[in-house]
Write a protein that holds these residues in place. Structure first.
Motif, PDB file in Angstrom:
ATOM      1  N   THR A  23      16.257 -15.094   6.680  1.00 54.83           N
ATOM      2  CA  THR A  23      15.142 -15.323   5.762  1.00 54.83           C
ATOM      3  C   THR A  23      13.979 -14.399   6.102  1.00 54.83           C
ATOM      4  O   THR A  23      13.359 -13.813   5.213  1.00 54.83           O
ATOM      5  N   ILE A  24      13.694 -14.251   7.389  1.00 55.62           N
ATOM      6  CA  ILE A  24      12.607 -13.367   7.817  1.00 55.62           C
ATOM      7  C   ILE A  24      12.903 -11.925   7.407  1.00 55.62           C
ATOM      8  O   ILE A  24      12.011 -11.193   6.988  1.00 55.62           O
ATOM      9  N   GLY A  25      14.161 -11.523   7.489  1.00 54.01           N
ATOM     10  CA  GLY A  25      14.538 -10.185   7.038  1.00 54.01           C
ATOM     11  C   GLY A  25      14.223  -9.979   5.561  1.00 54.01           C
ATOM     12  O   GLY A  25      13.860  -8.883   5.132  1.00 54.01           O
ATOM     13  N   GLY A  26      14.352 -11.040   4.775  1.00 48.40           N
ATOM     14  CA  GLY A  26      14.022 -10.956   3.351  1.00 48.40           C
ATOM     15  C   GLY A  26      12.528 -10.783   3.110  1.00 48.40           C
ATOM     16  O   GLY A  26      12.126 -10.222   2.088  1.00 48.40           O
ATOM     17  N   PHE A  27      11.681 -11.261   4.039  1.00 44.84           N
ATOM     18  CA  PHE A  27      10.235 -11.091   3.895  1.00 44.84           C
ATOM     19  C   PHE A  27       9.847  -9.618   3.891  1.00 44.84           C
ATOM     20  O   PHE A  27       8.857  -9.247   3.281  1.00 44.84           O
ATOM     21  N   ARG A  28      10.601  -8.777   4.595  1.00 45.21           N
ATOM     22  CA  ARG A  28      10.287  -7.337   4.634  1.00 45.21           C
ATOM     23  C   ARG A  28      10.375  -6.702   3.255  1.00 45.21           C
ATOM     24  O   ARG A  28       9.743  -5.693   2.980  1.00 45.21           O
ATOM     25  N   LYS A  29      11.168  -7.301   2.364  1.00 40.11           N
ATOM     26  CA  LYS A  29      11.347  -6.746   1.028  1.00 40.11           C
ATOM     27  C   LYS A  29      10.230  -7.142   0.073  1.00 40.11           C
ATOM     28  O   LYS A  29      10.071  -6.536  -0.969  1.00 40.11           O
ATOM     29  N   GLY A  35       1.658  -2.490  -2.341  1.00 42.23           N
ATOM     30  CA  GLY A  35       2.960  -1.973  -1.949  1.00 42.23           C
ATOM     31  C   GLY A  35       3.278  -2.128  -0.480  1.00 42.23           C
ATOM     32  O   GLY A  35       4.303  -1.650  -0.005  1.00 42.23           O
ATOM     33  N   ARG A  36       2.390  -2.788   0.276  1.00 40.29           N
ATOM     34  CA  ARG A  36       2.647  -3.021   1.700  1.00 40.29           C
ATOM     35  C   ARG A  36       3.469  -4.287   1.862  1.00 40.29           C
ATOM     36  O   ARG A  36       3.256  -5.267   1.148  1.00 40.29           O
ATOM     37  N   PRO A  37       4.388  -4.323   2.838  1.00 42.02           N
ATOM     38  CA  PRO A  37       5.149  -5.565   3.084  1.00 42.02           C
ATOM     39  C   PRO A  37       4.212  -6.684   3.538  1.00 42.02           C
ATOM     40  O   PRO A  37       3.248  -6.429   4.254  1.00 42.02           O
ATOM     41  N   ILE A  38       4.501  -7.930   3.116  1.00 38.59           N
ATOM     42  CA  ILE A  38       3.643  -9.049   3.535  1.00 38.59           C
ATOM     43  C   ILE A  38       3.883  -9.408   4.998  1.00 38.59           C
ATOM     44  O   ILE A  38       3.080 -10.095   5.604  1.00 38.59           O
ATOM     45  N   TRP A  39       5.007  -8.937   5.555  1.00 43.21           N
ATOM     46  CA  TRP A  39       5.301  -9.189   6.964  1.00 43.21           C
ATOM     47  C   TRP A  39       5.861  -7.928   7.604  1.00 43.21           C
ATOM     48  O   TRP A  39       6.704  -7.243   7.050  1.00 43.21           O
ATOM     49  N   GLU A  40       5.350  -7.639   8.774  1.00 40.42           N
ATOM     50  CA  GLU A  40       5.895  -6.577   9.610  1.00 40.42           C
ATOM     51  C   GLU A  40       5.909  -7.089  11.041  1.00 40.42           C
ATOM     52  O   GLU A  40       5.029  -7.838  11.439  1.00 40.42           O
ATOM     53  N   PRO A  41       6.919  -6.667  11.825  1.00 43.68           N
ATOM     54  CA  PRO A  41       6.944  -7.088  13.229  1.00 43.68           C
ATOM     55  C   PRO A  41       5.701  -6.597  13.967  1.00 43.68           C
ATOM     56  O   PRO A  41       5.137  -5.555  13.635  1.00 43.68           O
ATOM     57  N   SER A  42       5.271  -7.363  14.963  1.00 46.53           N
ATOM     58  CA  SER A  42       4.100  -6.992  15.743  1.00 46.53           C
ATOM     59  C   SER A  42       4.355  -5.695  16.506  1.00 46.53           C
ATOM     60  O   SER A  42       5.413  -5.498  17.087  1.00 46.53           O
ATOM     61  N   ALA A  43       3.354  -4.827  16.512  1.00 43.42           N
ATOM     62  CA  ALA A  43       3.456  -3.564  17.239  1.00 43.42           C
ATOM     63  C   ALA A  43       2.985  -3.709  18.688  1.00 43.42           C
ATOM     64  O   ALA A  43       3.189  -2.825  19.502  1.00 43.42           O
ATOM     65  N   LEU A  56       4.745 -16.153  12.928  1.00 40.12           N
ATOM     66  CA  LEU A  56       6.054 -16.391  12.315  1.00 40.12           C
ATOM     67  C   LEU A  56       7.075 -16.522  13.426  1.00 40.12           C
ATOM     68  O   LEU A  56       7.228 -15.626  14.256  1.00 40.12           O
ATOM     69  N   VAL A  57       7.774 -17.655  13.462  1.00 45.44           N
ATOM     70  CA  VAL A  57       8.735 -17.947  14.519  1.00 45.44           C
ATOM     71  C   VAL A  57      10.132 -17.999  13.920  1.00 45.44           C
ATOM     72  O   VAL A  57      10.350 -18.661  12.903  1.00 45.44           O
ATOM     73  N   ALA A  58      11.073 -17.296  14.550  1.00 44.23           N
ATOM     74  CA  ALA A  58      12.470 -17.322  14.114  1.00 44.23           C
ATOM     75  C   ALA A  58      13.195 -18.465  14.814  1.00 44.23           C
ATOM     76  O   ALA A  58      13.067 -18.639  16.029  1.00 44.23           O
TER      77      ALA A  58
END
Length: 130
Positions: A23-29, A35-43, A56-58
């Motif tokens: 589901t989290i992978g779908g958030f990237r889309k 045009g920016r993703p609503i979620w990106e992994p923390s840098a 966001l917790v998996a």
């Protein structure tokens, strides 16, 4: 979904999103109006991933997005209590695997969990039923 949680719980430090990896992978889309993703992994190492400003917790035990699946949760998880009933019970059996000269062990643990405040501490998203 975020604003369906009562404001004091939404502002709590224990408030976060919970979803399965798929589901989290779908958030990237999903993108915002720019045009920016609503979620990106923390840098930043050690810093949580954020979705709309909240951690966001998996959870591998959450269901993936599907029909009628409760796939995403949001809220103050400090209001969810887990109770262990009794202690851990260990048992030994010399008879179970007698033919192969093995001794078997098992551990039994009973537990339960409940949401203490059911008026709005945690909400979930369930996919359409059809």
């Amino acid at each position: 979904m975020e604003y369906s949680v009562i404001a004091p719980y939404r502002q709590s430090r224990s408030c976060y999103w919970l979803a399965a990896d798929k589901t989290i992978g779908g958030f990237r889309k999903i993108t915002d109006t720019v045009g920016r993703p609503i979620w990106e992994p923390s840098a930043v190492l050690g810093s949580p991933d954020l979705l709309l400003g909240k951690p966001l917790v998996a959870d591998p035990f959450m269901p993936a997005m599907a029909t009628s699946a409760k796939a995403i949760c949001f809220g103050d998880f400090s209001q969810f209590f887990v109770r262990l009933v009794g202690g851990v019970r260990f048992e030994r059996s010399d008879d179970f695997a007698f033919g192969s000269d093995l001794v078997t062990f098992r551990a039994i643990l009973r537990g339960d969990g409940t949401l203490v405040d059911q008026t709005g501490a945690i909400k979930y998203y369930a996919g359409a039923s059809t």
